[in-house]
Design a protein around this motif. Structure first.
Motif, PDB file in Angstrom:
ATOM      1  N   THR A  17      26.282  77.817 116.792  1.00  0.00           N
ATOM      2  CA  THR A  17      26.668  79.157 116.096  1.00  0.00           C
ATOM      3  C   THR A  17      28.191  79.798 117.009  1.00  0.00           C
ATOM      4  OG1 THR A  17      24.618  79.795 115.343  1.00  0.00           O
ATOM      5  CG2 THR A  17      26.035  81.426 115.352  1.00  0.00           C
TER       6      THR A  17
ATOM      7  N   LYS B  53      30.120  78.074 112.403  1.00  0.00           N
ATOM      8  CA  LYS B  53      29.253  76.840 113.107  1.00  0.00           C
ATOM      9  C   LYS B  53      30.199  75.805 113.550  1.00  0.00           C
ATOM     10  CE  LYS B  53      24.637  78.296 111.623  1.00  0.00           C
ATOM     11  NZ  LYS B  53      23.247  77.730 110.940  1.00  0.00           N
ATOM     12  N   THR B  54      29.728  75.070 114.573  1.00  0.00           N
ATOM     13  CA  THR B  54      30.404  73.719 114.628  1.00  0.00           C
ATOM     14  C   THR B  54      29.500  72.927 115.088  1.00  0.00           C
ATOM     15  OG1 THR B  54      32.399  72.750 115.594  1.00  0.00           O
ATOM     16  CG2 THR B  54      30.950  74.564 117.005  1.00  0.00           C
ATOM     17  N   GLN B  55      29.785  71.477 115.180  1.00  0.00           N
ATOM     18  CA  GLN B  55      28.797  70.593 115.708  1.00  0.00           C
ATOM     19  C   GLN B  55      29.413  69.925 117.221  1.00  0.00           C
ATOM     20  OE1 GLN B  55      28.028  67.647 112.897  1.00  0.00           O
ATOM     21  NE2 GLN B  55      26.259  68.791 111.931  1.00  0.00           N
ATOM     22  N   VAL B  56      28.312  69.857 118.046  1.00  0.00           N
ATOM     23  CA  VAL B  56      28.661  69.089 119.197  1.00  0.00           C
ATOM     24  C   VAL B  56      27.570  67.979 119.750  1.00  0.00           C
ATOM     25  CG1 VAL B  56      29.799  71.116 120.151  1.00  0.00           C
ATOM     26  CG2 VAL B  56      27.550  70.854 120.779  1.00  0.00           C
ATOM     27  N   THR B  57      28.213  67.298 120.442  1.00  0.00           N
ATOM     28  CA  THR B  57      26.981  65.967 120.808  1.00  0.00           C
ATOM     29  C   THR B  57      26.770  66.309 122.378  1.00  0.00           C
ATOM     30  OG1 THR B  57      27.921  64.428 119.397  1.00  0.00           O
ATOM     31  CG2 THR B  57      26.675  63.654 121.134  1.00  0.00           C
TER      32      THR B  57
ATOM     33  N   ASP C 259      35.981  77.191 109.654  1.00  0.00           N
ATOM     34  CA  ASP C 259      34.760  76.860 110.090  1.00  0.00           C
ATOM     35  C   ASP C 259      34.426  78.575 110.616  1.00  0.00           C
ATOM     36  OD1 ASP C 259      34.183  74.512 109.498  1.00  0.00           O
ATOM     37  OD2 ASP C 259      34.879  73.472 111.423  1.00  0.00           O
TER      38      ASP C 259
ATOM     39  N   LYS D  26      22.110  63.767 121.247  1.00  0.00           N
ATOM     40  CA  LYS D  26      21.753  64.722 120.064  1.00  0.00           C
ATOM     41  C   LYS D  26      22.918  65.263 119.651  1.00  0.00           C
ATOM     42  CE  LYS D  26      18.359  67.780 118.696  1.00  0.00           C
ATOM     43  NZ  LYS D  26      17.147  68.792 119.187  1.00  0.00           N
ATOM     44  N   THR D  27      23.266  65.424 118.333  1.00  0.00           N
ATOM     45  CA  THR D  27      24.100  66.374 117.775  1.00  0.00           C
ATOM     46  C   THR D  27      23.519  67.738 117.329  1.00  0.00           C
ATOM     47  OG1 THR D  27      25.490  64.755 117.237  1.00  0.00           O
ATOM     48  CG2 THR D  27      25.772  66.503 115.922  1.00  0.00           C
ATOM     49  N   VAL D  28      24.133  68.702 117.734  1.00  0.00           N
ATOM     50  CA  VAL D  28      23.243  69.875 117.246  1.00  0.00           C
ATOM     51  C   VAL D  28      24.405  70.906 116.765  1.00  0.00           C
ATOM     52  CG1 VAL D  28      21.485  69.941 118.903  1.00  0.00           C
ATOM     53  CG2 VAL D  28      23.760  70.765 119.525  1.00  0.00           C
ATOM     54  N   ASN D  29      23.897  71.748 115.927  1.00  0.00           N
ATOM     55  CA  ASN D  29      24.841  72.946 115.241  1.00  0.00           C
ATOM     56  C   ASN D  29      25.026  74.007 116.364  1.00  0.00           C
ATOM     57  OD1 ASN D  29      25.538  71.613 112.757  1.00  0.00           O
ATOM     58  ND2 ASN D  29      23.712  72.619 112.000  1.00  0.00           N
TER      59      ASN D  29
ATOM     60  N   ALA E 263      34.647  71.702 121.734  1.00  0.00           N
ATOM     61  CA  ALA E 263      34.670  71.692 120.087  1.00  0.00           C
ATOM     62  C   ALA E 263      35.672  72.138 119.670  1.00  0.00           C
ATOM     63  CB  ALA E 263      33.352  72.725 119.792  1.00  0.00           C
TER      64      ALA E 263
END
Length: 331
Positions: A189, A175-179, A169, A184-187, A163
């Motif tokens: 913490t 938070k950050t986003q990962v696939t 951020d 599925k893409t999730v947030n 990430a």
């Protein structure tokens, strides 16, 4: 029955691992499901099974090497005057009605790896075909259904993710986003105090398991995006703040950016270019719940173009008020 070492194509000095490897290779080669047009395959498959039943078992291999049993697992007795018992069969041998299921290499005194486990891997690899199981059982192999055992559940592999996170951020959103491997893409913490290279574990979000096993985990490695203003040192941030010559000499209030908004920084008069000022609590979050500091390094910038008046002033200053900028270690 041929010499089991010759059947598997290994030397008598071969290790258990080499014997196991040779068995797996030949069992796959002669597997009836892979050779449905070859009537000899079933016999060859059975011969390979029988050979491994003897030398794939540590105890039986020792007996065979000492000449106590033959290639079919039959016990060899000396006649001692009773010629009718010179070749008596041991009912617990590999040629008995139990076959290699009852005295498999996975049993007492068996070799590492276990015959049934190896055979299940092979049968599982070909879909556990009925013809293969029937062929093995009919040639001293496992009884019908031996290759049908349910394979143990296997947990899925962990997914290694990266990430790329901005300093904003970390400080503002947290938070950050990962696939994930599922698409599925999730947030995610970001725990306070997380540093470059640390990993966040998302349990059960990795690759799916097999045979009913649970999914692996997702390990998210934090990488910090380069920032146009700030460098990172632990939980502190470092900012180089350019000053004009007159701001450094006379002092000034200078608008200074931080990750949570700009502040006015009081620059004392007669500030040198190596001076570092500290803005407390304007750094990155710490594990203890606080924040690091923002370290502001003053950087004096001269005018972009030559200035005659400044040169005249500096010449007079040099004559009237000379001073040393470098210590004796530079002499």
């Amino acid at each position: 029955m041929r010499d089991p070492y010759n059947v598997l194509g290994v030397a008598k000095s071969a290790s258990e691992a080499d014997i196991k490897k040779a068995f797996r290779k030949l069992a796959k080669k002669y597997h009836p499901d892979q050779n449905q047009d070859d009537p000899k395959a079933q016999a060859q498959f059975a011969e390979v099974n029988q050979a491994y039943e003897i030398i794939g078992d540590k105890e039986k291999r020792g007996k065979f090497d000492r000449g106590e049993i033959d290639a079919e697992g039959k016990q060899k007795f000396q006649s001692h005057g009773f010629d009718g018992f010179s070749d008596f069969q041991d009912f617990g041998g590999a040629g008995s009605s139990r076959g290699f299921r009852g005295q498999s290499a996975g049993g007492a005194g068996g070799s590492a790896g276990g015959f049934d486990d190896i055979l299940n891997d092979i049968l599982g690899g070909f879909g556990g075909g009925k013809r293969a199981r029937a062929g093995a059982a009919g040639a001293g192999g496992p009884k019908p259904g031996a290759g049908q055992r349910t394979r143990p559940a296997q947990k899925g592999k962990n997914a290694e993710l990266i990430a790329a996170v901005s300093l904003e951020d970390i400080v503002n959103a947290g938070k950050t986003q990962v696939t994930l491997p599922s698409g599925k893409t999730v947030n995610v913490t970001i725990p306070a105090g997380t540093h470059e290279g640390e990993k966040i574990r998302l349990r059960g979000q990795g690759y799916p398991g097999e045979y009913g096993g649970s999914a692996g985990d997702a390990l998210v490695e934090i990488r910090l995006k380069p920032h146009k203003l700030f460098d990172v040192r632990g939980n502190d941030l470092i900012l180089e703040l350019p000053l004009t010559l007159y701001e450094a000499v006379l002092g000034a209030k200078v608008r200074t950016p931080t990750l949570t908004g700009a502040v006015n920084l009081n620059i004392p008069a007669n500030s040198s270019g190596d001076k570092t000022m500290r803005l407390k609590g304007k750094g990155l979050p710490t594990k203890g719940g606080g924040h690091g500091d923002l370290l502001v390094k003053l950087q004096i910038i001269l005018p972009p173009n030559a200035d005659g008046e400044l040169e005249t002033l500096m010449k007079a200053w040099k004559d009237v008020t000379p001073y040393r900028a470098r210590g004796p270690e530079f002499d």
